[in-house]
Motif scaffolding. Sequence first.
Motif, mmCIF file in Angstrom:
data_model
loop_
_atom_site.group_PDB
_atom_site.id
_atom_site.type_symbol
_atom_site.label_atom_id
_atom_site.label_comp_id
_atom_site.label_asym_id
_atom_site.label_seq_id
_atom_site.Cartn_x
_atom_site.Cartn_y
_atom_site.Cartn_z
ATOM 1 N N TRP A 78 -8.637 -24.850 -22.982
ATOM 2 C CA TRP A 78 -9.768 -25.104 -22.084
ATOM 3 C C TRP A 78 -11.044 -24.322 -22.401
ATOM 4 O O TRP A 78 -12.149 -24.863 -22.245
ATOM 5 C CB TRP A 78 -9.355 -24.880 -20.628
ATOM 6 C CG TRP A 78 -8.573 -26.038 -20.115
ATOM 7 C CD1 TRP A 78 -7.239 -26.081 -19.825
ATOM 8 C CD2 TRP A 78 -9.066 -27.359 -19.875
ATOM 9 N NE1 TRP A 78 -6.858 -27.341 -19.415
ATOM 10 C CE2 TRP A 78 -7.956 -28.143 -19.439
ATOM 11 C CE3 TRP A 78 -10.309 -27.965 -19.987
ATOM 12 C CZ2 TRP A 78 -8.093 -29.494 -19.122
ATOM 13 C CZ3 TRP A 78 -10.443 -29.305 -19.672
ATOM 14 C CH2 TRP A 78 -9.350 -30.053 -19.239
ATOM 15 N N PRO A 79 -10.964 -23.073 -22.862
ATOM 16 C CA PRO A 79 -12.227 -22.391 -23.206
ATOM 17 C C PRO A 79 -13.027 -23.133 -24.270
ATOM 18 O O PRO A 79 -14.240 -23.330 -24.120
ATOM 19 C CB PRO A 79 -11.757 -21.019 -23.697
ATOM 20 C CG PRO A 79 -10.465 -20.788 -22.981
ATOM 21 C CD PRO A 79 -9.813 -22.136 -22.919
ATOM 22 N N ILE A 80 -12.357 -23.592 -25.348
ATOM 23 C CA ILE A 80 -13.087 -24.286 -26.406
ATOM 24 C C ILE A 80 -13.536 -25.663 -25.940
ATOM 25 O O ILE A 80 -14.612 -26.142 -26.310
ATOM 26 C CB ILE A 80 -12.219 -24.388 -27.691
ATOM 27 C CG1 ILE A 80 -13.078 -24.806 -28.885
ATOM 28 C CG2 ILE A 80 -11.061 -25.348 -27.515
ATOM 29 C CD1 ILE A 80 -14.067 -23.788 -29.327
ATOM 30 N N VAL A 81 -12.740 -26.311 -25.105
ATOM 31 C CA VAL A 81 -13.126 -27.620 -24.564
ATOM 32 C C VAL A 81 -14.420 -27.492 -23.766
ATOM 33 O O VAL A 81 -15.358 -28.287 -23.932
ATOM 34 C CB VAL A 81 -12.007 -28.201 -23.682
ATOM 35 C CG1 VAL A 81 -12.525 -29.406 -22.883
ATOM 36 C CG2 VAL A 81 -10.822 -28.641 -24.536
ATOM 37 N N LEU A 82 -14.503 -26.485 -22.911
ATOM 38 C CA LEU A 82 -15.676 -26.319 -22.057
ATOM 39 C C LEU A 82 -16.906 -25.873 -22.843
ATOM 40 O O LEU A 82 -18.013 -26.362 -22.606
ATOM 41 C CB LEU A 82 -15.370 -25.309 -20.943
ATOM 42 C CG LEU A 82 -14.333 -25.758 -19.918
ATOM 43 C CD1 LEU A 82 -14.006 -24.627 -18.944
ATOM 44 C CD2 LEU A 82 -14.824 -26.985 -19.151
ATOM 45 N N VAL A 83 -16.731 -24.951 -23.783
ATOM 46 C CA VAL A 83 -17.878 -24.459 -24.554
ATOM 47 C C VAL A 83 -18.493 -25.591 -25.376
ATOM 48 O O VAL A 83 -19.714 -25.800 -25.360
ATOM 49 C CB VAL A 83 -17.462 -23.295 -25.474
ATOM 50 C CG1 VAL A 83 -18.569 -22.982 -26.481
ATOM 51 C CG2 VAL A 83 -17.161 -22.050 -24.650
ATOM 52 N N ILE A 84 -17.661 -26.342 -26.100
ATOM 53 C CA ILE A 84 -18.189 -27.432 -26.919
ATOM 54 C C ILE A 84 -18.781 -28.524 -26.046
ATOM 55 O O ILE A 84 -19.849 -29.071 -26.340
ATOM 56 C CB ILE A 84 -17.092 -28.010 -27.827
ATOM 57 C CG1 ILE A 84 -16.660 -26.967 -28.852
ATOM 58 C CG2 ILE A 84 -17.589 -29.273 -28.535
ATOM 59 C CD1 ILE A 84 -15.509 -27.409 -29.736
ATOM 60 N N SER A 85 -18.089 -28.828 -24.953
ATOM 61 C CA SER A 85 -18.561 -29.892 -24.067
ATOM 62 C C SER A 85 -19.927 -29.568 -23.475
ATOM 63 O O SER A 85 -20.829 -30.411 -23.467
ATOM 64 C CB SER A 85 -17.549 -30.120 -22.946
ATOM 65 O OG SER A 85 -18.007 -31.107 -22.045
ATOM 66 N N PRO A 197 -11.753 -36.085 -27.220
ATOM 67 C CA PRO A 197 -11.896 -36.998 -26.074
ATOM 68 C C PRO A 197 -12.134 -36.262 -24.758
ATOM 69 O O PRO A 197 -12.909 -36.724 -23.914
ATOM 70 C CB PRO A 197 -10.553 -37.737 -26.048
ATOM 71 C CG PRO A 197 -10.016 -37.627 -27.419
ATOM 72 C CD PRO A 197 -10.478 -36.297 -27.930
ATOM 73 N N TRP A 198 -11.486 -35.121 -24.574
ATOM 74 C CA TRP A 198 -11.656 -34.358 -23.342
ATOM 75 C C TRP A 198 -13.034 -33.711 -23.275
ATOM 76 O O TRP A 198 -13.649 -33.647 -22.204
ATOM 77 C CB TRP A 198 -10.558 -33.296 -23.241
ATOM 78 C CG TRP A 198 -9.193 -33.900 -23.187
ATOM 79 C CD1 TRP A 198 -8.332 -34.098 -24.227
ATOM 80 C CD2 TRP A 198 -8.558 -34.445 -22.031
ATOM 81 N NE1 TRP A 198 -7.189 -34.718 -23.794
ATOM 82 C CE2 TRP A 198 -7.289 -34.941 -22.453
ATOM 83 C CE3 TRP A 198 -8.911 -34.553 -20.684
ATOM 84 C CZ2 TRP A 198 -6.401 -35.531 -21.567
ATOM 85 C CZ3 TRP A 198 -8.024 -35.137 -19.789
ATOM 86 C CH2 TRP A 198 -6.785 -35.624 -20.236
ATOM 87 N N GLN A 199 -13.518 -33.240 -24.417
ATOM 88 C CA GLN A 199 -14.870 -32.677 -24.463
ATOM 89 C C GLN A 199 -15.898 -33.752 -24.120
ATOM 90 O O GLN A 199 -16.828 -33.512 -23.338
ATOM 91 C CB GLN A 199 -15.144 -32.105 -25.858
ATOM 92 C CG GLN A 199 -14.259 -30.921 -26.220
ATOM 93 C CD GLN A 199 -14.168 -30.689 -27.710
ATOM 94 O OE1 GLN A 199 -14.765 -31.418 -28.504
ATOM 95 N NE2 GLN A 199 -13.391 -29.696 -28.117
ATOM 96 N N ALA A 200 -15.721 -34.934 -24.695
ATOM 97 C CA ALA A 200 -16.652 -36.033 -24.429
ATOM 98 C C ALA A 200 -16.562 -36.499 -22.982
ATOM 99 O O ALA A 200 -17.578 -36.833 -22.361
ATOM 100 C CB ALA A 200 -16.357 -37.198 -25.373
ATOM 101 N N LEU A 201 -15.354 -36.524 -22.436
ATOM 102 C CA LEU A 201 -15.169 -36.963 -21.050
ATOM 103 C C LEU A 201 -15.861 -36.012 -20.074
ATOM 104 O O LEU A 201 -16.578 -36.447 -19.162
ATOM 105 C CB LEU A 201 -13.684 -37.055 -20.726
ATOM 106 C CG LEU A 201 -13.331 -37.432 -19.277
ATOM 107 C CD1 LEU A 201 -13.877 -38.807 -18.937
ATOM 108 C CD2 LEU A 201 -11.817 -37.375 -19.056
ATOM 109 N N ILE A 202 -15.645 -34.712 -20.257
ATOM 110 C CA ILE A 202 -16.279 -33.726 -19.365
ATOM 111 C C ILE A 202 -17.788 -33.814 -19.483
ATOM 112 O O ILE A 202 -18.513 -33.790 -18.481
ATOM 113 C CB ILE A 202 -15.784 -32.306 -19.711
ATOM 114 C CG1 ILE A 202 -14.309 -32.166 -19.330
ATOM 115 C CG2 ILE A 202 -16.623 -31.255 -18.976
ATOM 116 C CD1 ILE A 202 -13.695 -30.852 -19.779
ATOM 117 N N SER A 203 -18.287 -33.907 -20.710
ATOM 118 C CA SER A 203 -19.728 -34.035 -20.915
ATOM 119 C C SER A 203 -20.266 -35.275 -20.222
ATOM 120 O O SER A 203 -21.324 -35.230 -19.572
ATOM 121 C CB SER A 203 -20.034 -34.106 -22.413
ATOM 122 O OG SER A 203 -21.399 -34.361 -22.641
#
Length: 319
Positions: A78-85, A197-203
Amino acid sequence: MSSTGKGGNFMALSPNMAMLLFGVVIASWGTMWVVIKVIVAEVSPLWAIAIRNGAAAIGLAIVLKLTGRFVVPRRGDWPIVLVISLFHMTAFAVLMTIGLKYVPVGRSVVLGYTTPLWVAPAAWLFLKEPMPARRIIGVLIGLLGTALLFKPASLDWHNQNAVFGNGLLLISALCWSVSILYTRVHRWVSAPLQLVPWQALISSIVLAVLASLLEGRPHLVPSTKLISAFAYCSIVGVVIAYWAMTIVNSSLPATTTSLGVLATPVVGIVVSAIALGEKIDTGLLISAAMIIAGIALGTTAGTGRRAPVITPITADAKE
């Protein structure tokens, strides 16, 4: 971005086939800047990126599901998902898209690809990474090329929209740098491709909320051109390009991919001239050449760790 990791491997190709596929990827990334320029002429920036990222999230999730690599992010992801997103897919993409409203595509793609020039000194300052002489020279050459884009002969400082757009593009590159720097210290759990996909979805969700508050309801007038543009950015520019780049990374040396991707700004400049009739002036060509040469010089500096491969959606490569 690595082709290996938890969730299985993609096939490797012969060097010749991999280079051909790599050429397709670079062409799709280079032309995507032109396509985004077409989209923002009809759709407000926040909604444009929200729609693109949402469609890309769905498309890539389907591809990963069909190939048996789809995962739900674990706690360590989750940290990398949120930072990139937030810093790349949201901040970078939005600032870049708004900048494209005021700045020609050729100039925009060159400014967008200055990101590694900011990463190198920041990595030295904050992450204590070495800065050999070759990398320092490369950064200085690239920064000089960037400075030439802002000399009075190249930029009308009395045109507030032009100054605003150029400024946003530089800030967008800095936002992209934040996600790259964090990627260098993140301890990966899932493979990078599986988290896109999760990064794009959150964004997409964040941008949809912001767009509703700042831009109101989306004003879309469906047309073949607009639908085709969104489809190209989402399917070709993200889904197919990410799948293809994963195979390329497993088939070609790291130096080849990190240097080869620098052809993307060149493609963007040429396609913008052909498709949009943008003028390619000598100053832009000189600046682009210096920036690309500077990045190439810094990327091949022998520190035992290469600079991350840049992509239009996420530059955060697993090394």
